[in-house]
Scaffold this motif. Sequence first.
Motif, mmCIF file in Angstrom:
data_model
loop_
_atom_site.group_PDB
_atom_site.id
_atom_site.type_symbol
_atom_site.label_atom_id
_atom_site.label_comp_id
_atom_site.label_asym_id
_atom_site.label_seq_id
_atom_site.Cartn_x
_atom_site.Cartn_y
_atom_site.Cartn_z
ATOM 1 N N LEU A 1 0.508 -1.256 -0.228
ATOM 2 C CA LEU A 1 -0.273 0.222 0.365
ATOM 3 C C LEU A 1 0.969 1.483 -0.196
ATOM 4 C CD1 LEU A 1 -2.560 -0.718 2.663
ATOM 5 C CD2 LEU A 1 -3.334 -0.750 0.067
ATOM 6 N N ASP A 2 0.319 2.375 -0.868
ATOM 7 C CA ASP A 2 0.768 3.415 -0.079
ATOM 8 C C ASP A 2 0.780 4.338 0.719
ATOM 9 O OD1 ASP A 2 -1.530 4.484 -1.204
ATOM 10 O OD2 ASP A 2 -0.692 4.621 -3.377
ATOM 11 N N ALA A 3 1.315 5.449 0.902
ATOM 12 C CA ALA A 3 0.247 6.353 2.042
ATOM 13 C C ALA A 3 -0.856 6.678 2.157
ATOM 14 C CB ALA A 3 1.190 7.597 1.499
ATOM 15 N N ALA A 4 -1.068 6.726 0.616
ATOM 16 C CA ALA A 4 -2.555 7.245 0.725
ATOM 17 C C ALA A 4 -3.439 5.923 1.145
ATOM 18 C CB ALA A 4 -3.163 7.392 -1.188
ATOM 19 N N GLY A 5 -2.956 5.141 0.399
ATOM 20 C CA GLY A 5 -3.797 3.730 1.365
ATOM 21 C C GLY A 5 -3.989 3.107 2.215
ATOM 22 N N ASP B 1 4.052 3.128 19.053
ATOM 23 C CA ASP B 1 5.067 4.110 17.663
ATOM 24 C C ASP B 1 6.962 3.841 18.375
ATOM 25 O OD1 ASP B 1 6.387 6.198 15.323
ATOM 26 O OD2 ASP B 1 5.124 7.391 16.156
ATOM 27 N N PHE B 2 6.232 4.682 19.908
ATOM 28 C CA PHE B 2 7.641 4.783 20.162
ATOM 29 C C PHE B 2 8.570 3.329 20.584
ATOM 30 C CE2 PHE B 2 9.910 4.347 24.344
ATOM 31 C CZ PHE B 2 11.114 5.462 24.359
ATOM 32 N N SER B 3 7.830 2.270 20.608
ATOM 33 C CA SER B 3 8.620 0.671 20.004
ATOM 34 C C SER B 3 8.762 1.045 19.206
ATOM 35 C CB SER B 3 7.170 -0.147 21.274
ATOM 36 O OG SER B 3 6.968 -0.306 21.748
ATOM 37 N N VAL B 4 8.226 1.194 17.819
ATOM 38 C CA VAL B 4 8.633 1.087 16.489
ATOM 39 C C VAL B 4 9.657 1.734 16.453
ATOM 40 C CG1 VAL B 4 8.350 1.269 14.153
ATOM 41 C CG2 VAL B 4 6.582 0.622 15.581
ATOM 42 N N ARG B 5 9.496 2.831 17.205
ATOM 43 C CA ARG B 5 11.060 3.790 17.009
ATOM 44 C C ARG B 5 12.329 3.302 17.976
ATOM 45 N NH1 ARG B 5 9.932 9.165 18.916
ATOM 46 N NH2 ARG B 5 7.437 8.426 18.922
ATOM 47 N N MET B 6 12.393 2.536 19.052
ATOM 48 C CA MET B 6 13.288 2.154 19.148
ATOM 49 C C MET B 6 14.279 0.793 18.301
ATOM 50 S SD MET B 6 11.789 1.882 23.498
ATOM 51 C CE MET B 6 13.138 0.981 24.168
ATOM 52 N N LEU B 7 12.872 0.108 18.427
ATOM 53 C CA LEU B 7 13.084 -1.368 16.897
ATOM 54 C C LEU B 7 13.709 -1.573 16.113
ATOM 55 C CD1 LEU B 7 9.954 -3.134 17.774
ATOM 56 C CD2 LEU B 7 12.082 -4.236 19.268
ATOM 57 N N THR B 8 13.467 0.025 15.512
ATOM 58 C CA THR B 8 14.288 0.310 14.356
ATOM 59 C C THR B 8 15.479 1.393 14.402
ATOM 60 O OG1 THR B 8 12.407 2.457 13.695
ATOM 61 C CG2 THR B 8 12.293 -0.436 13.039
ATOM 62 N N LEU C 1 9.890 0.839 7.626
ATOM 63 C CA LEU C 1 9.640 1.867 8.971
ATOM 64 C C LEU C 1 8.597 3.073 7.791
ATOM 65 C CD1 LEU C 1 10.728 2.968 11.001
ATOM 66 C CD2 LEU C 1 12.761 3.940 10.073
ATOM 67 N N SER C 2 8.835 3.397 6.418
ATOM 68 C CA SER C 2 7.853 3.954 5.399
ATOM 69 C C SER C 2 6.357 3.848 5.816
ATOM 70 C CB SER C 2 8.353 3.912 4.267
ATOM 71 O OG SER C 2 8.361 3.127 3.892
ATOM 72 N N VAL C 3 5.918 2.527 5.077
ATOM 73 C CA VAL C 3 4.574 2.398 5.470
ATOM 74 C C VAL C 3 3.904 2.349 7.295
ATOM 75 C CG1 VAL C 3 3.044 0.251 6.103
ATOM 76 C CG2 VAL C 3 4.823 0.859 4.327
ATOM 77 N N THR C 4 4.514 1.862 8.318
ATOM 78 C CA THR C 4 4.416 2.273 9.943
ATOM 79 C C THR C 4 4.344 4.481 10.074
ATOM 80 O OG1 THR C 4 6.571 2.456 10.913
ATOM 81 C CG2 THR C 4 5.179 0.438 10.913
ATOM 82 N N GLU C 5 5.644 4.496 8.864
ATOM 83 C CA GLU C 5 5.328 6.438 8.731
ATOM 84 C C GLU C 5 4.369 6.588 8.703
ATOM 85 O OE1 GLU C 5 6.986 9.879 10.227
ATOM 86 O OE2 GLU C 5 7.227 7.949 10.979
ATOM 87 N N LEU D 1 1.252 5.269 8.692
ATOM 88 C CA LEU D 1 0.222 4.888 9.040
ATOM 89 C C LEU D 1 0.240 5.996 10.828
ATOM 90 C CD1 LEU D 1 -1.953 3.471 10.529
ATOM 91 C CD2 LEU D 1 -0.788 1.580 12.197
ATOM 92 N N MET D 2 1.208 6.327 10.852
ATOM 93 C CA MET D 2 1.550 7.834 11.571
ATOM 94 C C MET D 2 1.192 8.504 11.636
ATOM 95 S SD MET D 2 2.234 5.033 14.509
ATOM 96 C CE MET D 2 2.424 3.737 14.535
ATOM 97 N N GLN D 3 0.898 8.793 10.449
ATOM 98 C CA GLN D 3 0.821 10.333 9.900
ATOM 99 C C GLN D 3 -0.838 10.235 9.778
ATOM 100 O OE1 GLN D 3 3.422 10.972 6.477
ATOM 101 N NE2 GLN D 3 4.758 11.621 7.389
ATOM 102 N N ALA D 4 -1.461 9.485 9.197
ATOM 103 C CA ALA D 4 -2.428 9.270 9.138
ATOM 104 C C ALA D 4 -3.196 9.376 10.369
ATOM 105 C CB ALA D 4 -3.109 7.691 8.565
ATOM 106 N N ALA D 5 -2.617 8.930 11.230
ATOM 107 C CA ALA D 5 -3.683 9.002 12.472
ATOM 108 C C ALA D 5 -3.360 10.425 13.312
ATOM 109 C CB ALA D 5 -2.748 7.353 13.712
ATOM 110 N N GLY D 6 -2.760 11.087 12.884
ATOM 111 C CA GLY D 6 -2.135 12.191 13.335
ATOM 112 C C GLY D 6 -1.299 11.870 14.230
ATOM 113 N N LEU D 7 -0.464 11.436 14.505
ATOM 114 C CA LEU D 7 0.837 11.582 15.150
ATOM 115 C C LEU D 7 2.386 12.315 15.205
ATOM 116 C CD1 LEU D 7 0.804 7.319 16.549
ATOM 117 C CD2 LEU D 7 0.194 9.908 17.999
ATOM 118 N N ARG D 8 2.040 12.720 13.703
ATOM 119 C CA ARG D 8 3.475 13.568 13.010
ATOM 120 C C ARG D 8 2.977 14.867 12.762
ATOM 121 N NH1 ARG D 8 5.084 10.017 15.217
ATOM 122 N NH2 ARG D 8 7.027 8.095 14.069
#
Length: 185
Positions: free
Chosen positions: A105-109, A137-144, A172-176, A178-185
């Motif tokens: 999926l792309d960012a729009a998907g 998200d915090f755990s994603v950043r720790m794991l990557t 990492l870009s796909v999770t990013e 998701l975080m943008q879509a959820a308003g965390l960025r």
Amino acid sequence: MKKLLLISLLCLALPLSACGKAAPAAPAQTAAEPTAAEEAPAPADAAPAQAAAAEDGSDESAQQAALGELLGWMRDYVTIGTAGSSLRAAAAAAELLDWADGCTLDAAGVAAAYEAWVPTMNPDIPADFAEQLGAVDFSVRMLTGEDTEQAAMLLADAGCEDCGYPWDEHALSVTEALMQAAGLR
């Protein structure tokens, strides 16, 4: 007397050993997510069928549905401010990164899947999903991050040694997204 004392101590220890709560299983992998046994390259004549599936959007729909299931599982599984909440967030982050690794999926998907899932969110959980996703998200950043030893220890503590660690930039870009879509960025 010693036997009675030993039996008493064992009886006291027994309830303490049953305090652990089994984690709910992560959503089952869909056809869009290959298992380890299915990761072998497809035969040459399967390529046209895969291209046709991608053209009609069924692969995209399956991946969006899989993300919805994963978000629902995270909503039920990740806790905030309780014992073991950081390990639950780490396990959810590993599941998310594993899903994202095979995602096309792309960012729009990803954003569309998140927007479609939000109205179906379980309202009976008192935690704000933004907090839950923030912990993931915090755990994603720790794991990557750059500290691979810390990431390996966190995965071991969370019981996720069999995940797809280390993940690539695509996951990492796909999770990013998701975080943008959820308003965390």
